[in-house]
Design an enzyme around this catalytic site. Structure first.
Site, PDB file in Angstrom:
ATOM      1  N   ASN A  96      -7.341  -0.228   0.509  1.00  0.00           N
ATOM      2  CA  ASN A  96      -7.625   1.043   1.159  1.00  0.00           C
ATOM      3  C   ASN A  96      -6.583   2.027   0.678  1.00  0.00           C
ATOM      4  O   ASN A  96      -5.530   2.169   1.280  1.00  0.00           O
ATOM      5  CB  ASN A  96      -7.545   0.897   2.683  1.00  0.00           C
ATOM      6  CG  ASN A  96      -7.558   2.255   3.374  1.00  0.00           C
ATOM      7  OD1 ASN A  96      -7.955   3.247   2.764  1.00  0.00           O
ATOM      8  ND2 ASN A  96      -7.122   2.302   4.622  1.00  0.00           N
ATOM      9  N   GLU A 153      -2.484  -9.219   3.454  1.00  0.00           N
ATOM     10  CA  GLU A 153      -2.614  -9.697   4.838  1.00  0.00           C
ATOM     11  C   GLU A 153      -4.061  -9.688   5.306  1.00  0.00           C
ATOM     12  O   GLU A 153      -4.377 -10.336   6.310  1.00  0.00           O
ATOM     13  CB  GLU A 153      -1.763  -8.834   5.783  1.00  0.00           C
ATOM     14  CG  GLU A 153      -2.394  -7.531   6.278  1.00  0.00           C
ATOM     15  CD  GLU A 153      -2.560  -6.465   5.217  1.00  0.00           C
ATOM     16  OE1 GLU A 153      -1.979  -6.630   4.126  1.00  0.00           O
ATOM     17  OE2 GLU A 153      -3.270  -5.480   5.441  1.00  0.00           O
ATOM     18  N   GLY A 172      -6.089   6.024  -1.436  1.00  0.00           N
ATOM     19  CA  GLY A 172      -6.643   7.205  -2.092  1.00  0.00           C
ATOM     20  C   GLY A 172      -5.670   7.790  -3.094  1.00  0.00           C
ATOM     21  O   GLY A 172      -6.030   8.667  -3.884  1.00  0.00           O
ATOM     22  N   HIS A 207      -3.980  -5.324  -0.102  1.00  0.00           N
ATOM     23  CA  HIS A 207      -3.598  -5.865   1.212  1.00  0.00           C
ATOM     24  C   HIS A 207      -3.648  -7.386   1.246  1.00  0.00           C
ATOM     25  O   HIS A 207      -4.682  -7.957   1.572  1.00  0.00           O
ATOM     26  CB  HIS A 207      -4.514  -5.280   2.294  1.00  0.00           C
ATOM     27  CG  HIS A 207      -4.210  -3.860   2.576  1.00  0.00           C
ATOM     28  ND1 HIS A 207      -3.272  -3.473   3.515  1.00  0.00           N
ATOM     29  CD2 HIS A 207      -4.660  -2.727   2.005  1.00  0.00           C
ATOM     30  CE1 HIS A 207      -3.179  -2.158   3.517  1.00  0.00           C
ATOM     31  NE2 HIS A 207      -4.012  -1.680   2.611  1.00  0.00           N
ATOM     32  N   CYS A 254       0.818  -1.210   0.000  1.00  0.00           N
ATOM     33  CA  CYS A 254       0.000   0.000   0.000  1.00  0.00           C
ATOM     34  C   CYS A 254       0.856   1.267   0.000  1.00  0.00           C
ATOM     35  O   CYS A 254       1.405   1.622  -1.035  1.00  0.00           O
ATOM     36  CB  CYS A 254      -1.019  -0.057   1.138  1.00  0.00           C
ATOM     37  SG  CYS A 254      -2.539   0.814   0.703  1.00  0.00           S
ATOM     38  N   PHE A 255       1.027   1.952   1.141  1.00  0.00           N
ATOM     39  CA  PHE A 255       1.927   3.108   1.170  1.00  0.00           C
ATOM     40  C   PHE A 255       3.317   2.637   0.728  1.00  0.00           C
ATOM     41  O   PHE A 255       4.017   3.354   0.013  1.00  0.00           O
ATOM     42  CB  PHE A 255       1.977   3.674   2.591  1.00  0.00           C
ATOM     43  CG  PHE A 255       2.287   5.149   2.670  1.00  0.00           C
ATOM     44  CD1 PHE A 255       1.566   6.080   1.955  1.00  0.00           C
ATOM     45  CD2 PHE A 255       3.300   5.607   3.516  1.00  0.00           C
ATOM     46  CE1 PHE A 255       1.849   7.445   2.055  1.00  0.00           C
ATOM     47  CE2 PHE A 255       3.586   6.967   3.629  1.00  0.00           C
ATOM     48  CZ  PHE A 255       2.860   7.882   2.896  1.00  0.00           C
ATOM     49  N   GLN A 301       3.642   2.754  -2.872  1.00  0.00           N
ATOM     50  CA  GLN A 301       3.786   4.127  -3.366  1.00  0.00           C
ATOM     51  C   GLN A 301       5.207   4.644  -3.103  1.00  0.00           C
ATOM     52  O   GLN A 301       5.785   5.358  -3.916  1.00  0.00           O
ATOM     53  CB  GLN A 301       2.733   5.021  -2.698  1.00  0.00           C
ATOM     54  CG  GLN A 301       1.317   4.577  -3.057  1.00  0.00           C
ATOM     55  CD  GLN A 301       0.245   5.164  -2.156  1.00  0.00           C
ATOM     56  OE1 GLN A 301       0.533   5.830  -1.171  1.00  0.00           O
ATOM     57  NE2 GLN A 301      -1.013   4.899  -2.494  1.00  0.00           N
TER      58      GLN A 301
HETATM   59  N1  LIG Z   1      -2.222   6.875   2.341  1.00  0.00           N
HETATM   60  C1  LIG Z   1      -2.033   6.189   1.101  1.00  0.00           C
HETATM   61  C2  LIG Z   1      -1.712   4.751   1.345  1.00  0.00           C
HETATM   62  C3  LIG Z   1      -2.809   4.031   2.033  1.00  0.00           C
HETATM   63  C4  LIG Z   1      -2.382   2.801   2.773  1.00  0.00           C
HETATM   64  O1  LIG Z   1      -1.194   2.489   2.829  1.00  0.00           O
HETATM   65  O2  LIG Z   1      -3.247   2.169   3.372  1.00  0.00           O
HETATM   66  C5  LIG Z   1      -3.260   6.285   0.226  1.00  0.00           C
HETATM   67  O3  LIG Z   1      -4.287   6.719   0.693  1.00  0.00           O
HETATM   68  O4  LIG Z   1      -3.220   5.932  -0.921  1.00  0.00           O
END
Ligand SMILES: N[C@@H](CCC(=O)O)C(=O)O
Length: 378
Positions: free
Chosen positions: A300, A350, A302, A348, A258-259, A262
């Protein structure tokens, strides 16, 4: 559930919803986002990635199984506010320790129960997620709107340090499972289930604060390094990006969720951008670009990574490719380096509340660590 008073929800574009108070009373601000999961509300509430977000549940009936002390993904509820259509009036589950309403009150989380969650969701889908407030104390929507418009936006928000552990800690494999690998996990908002999934596979996991540098990470001489999920805008995460670049330079096996996906995108010099309404739920289809297999995943996020979908591309760390693509909107859902032992996914694997279609990615990380030359004795 006790009788509740009126509450209002005001969106930054001036739309107002009237409902009943649910959980704690008071006033709260955050980015209004919607989650389409039919299950897993307790995991959602305690996911640190929801820090500063008001979460609207599209499933119409929330709270049936109450709250227990085993399922949280962290030590507290992180959502800034909670919006449901109809809170369960009866809790019915043998594991329940409290009702959801009690838990939200106990943790001071302001919520609202609205008949219009469908209209609210459609509004956010059509106009994009936006700043919002829930109040049980303000009766004038225009006064509340003024305060909503003074709140910081999610774009540009640097939040990982606000949710991360202050001190390192260890998660050990369960009894009977030998520790074959040592993983350094950078906590940008880590969900409890992630180190568990690694520990189940024979990893001793040292969880490090979001401020961990490459030197902090490599000082542990880990077999592999993990970068977690977390709240906020990845464009602000310069520290974790620098730390990850050092790990890539050192050639250590690397996995991100996720993060973390990114951050890997940014480490590879790719851009990130804000999605109009994001992906939040447990039924998001993604295709593995190599195998053509589709997995239903929990998501999850954004923000997303901007990368060429169809061809490998050059990066400062050799060639890379998009490993997974979201089938609803063709958003990048994973990255794989072709010349280094590193990969990440935007979804995710997990997911404690499921689905578990992608759990094998933890095995893939363990395989990357197994394939490395034997490390020095630890
Ligand atoms: N905060 C980032 C990553 C979300 C996360 O790692 O859950 C987003 O909203 O895309």
């Amino acid at each position: 559930m006790s009788e509740s008073g009126p509450a209002i929800l005001v969106l930054e574009d001036g739309r107002v919803f009237h409902g009943r108070s649910f959980g704690a009373t008071g006033e709260t601000f955050g980015e209004a986002v919607f989650n389409t999961g039919m299950t897993g509300y307790q995991e959602t509430l305690t996911d640190p990635s929801y820090h500063r977000q008001i979460v609207v549940m599209t499933a119409p009936h929330i709270g049936n199984t109450g709250v227990n002390d085993d399922d949280p993904e962290s030590g507290r509820v992180w959502v800034a506010g909670y919006v449901v259509r109809e809170p369960a009036r009866i809790t019915s589950n043998w594991r329940a320790e409290r009702t959801l309403d009690e838990e939200l009150r106990r943790q001071g989380v302001v919520g609202v129960s609205l008949t219009g969650t469908r209209a609210l969701t459609r509004h956010l889908r059509d106009r994009g997620v936006m700043r919002a407030a829930i109040s049980t104390t303000e009766t004038d929507p225009l006064a509340l709107l003024e305060r909503v418009r003074q709140q910081p936006a999610m774009a540009g928000a640097d939040l990982a340090a606000e949710v991360s552990t202050r001190e390192p800690y260890e998660v050990m494999p369960p009894e009977g499972v030998p520790a074959r690998f040592h993983v350094a996990a950078v906590d940008l908002g880590i969900k409890a289930m992630t180190p568990q999934r690694l520990a189940e596979r024979g990893c001793r996991v040292t969880v490090l604060p979001a401020s961990a540098t490459t030197e902090d990470i490599l000082a542990l001489d880990p077999d592999g390094v993990f970068f977690s999920n977390g709240p906020g805008d990845p464009a602000t995460a310069d520290g974790p990006v620098a730390a990850m670049r050092g790990v890539l330079d050192a050639g250590r096996p690397l996995f991100g969720i996720c993060f973390g996906n990114q951050i890997l995108g940014r480490a590879l010099d790719l851009g990130t951008y804000k999605l109009p309404f994001g992906h939040r739920g447990v039924n998001q289809p993604v295709i593995d670009t190599r195998s053509g297999r589709v997995a239903i995943t929990s998501q999850n996020h954004g923000f997303a990574v901007d990368a060429p979908l169809d061809t490998p591309f050059d990066t400062p760390y050799g060639r890379a490719e998009v490993s997974h693509i979201g089938l609803n909107d063709r958003v990048v859902e994973g990255l794989r380096l072709l010349d280094r032992p590193a990969f990440s996914v935007q979804f995710h694997p997990e997911a404690a509340a499921g689905p578990h279609d992608a759990a094998e990615l933890f095995d893939a990380f363990v395989d990357l660590m197994s394939a490395q030359p034997a490390p020095a004795a630890k």
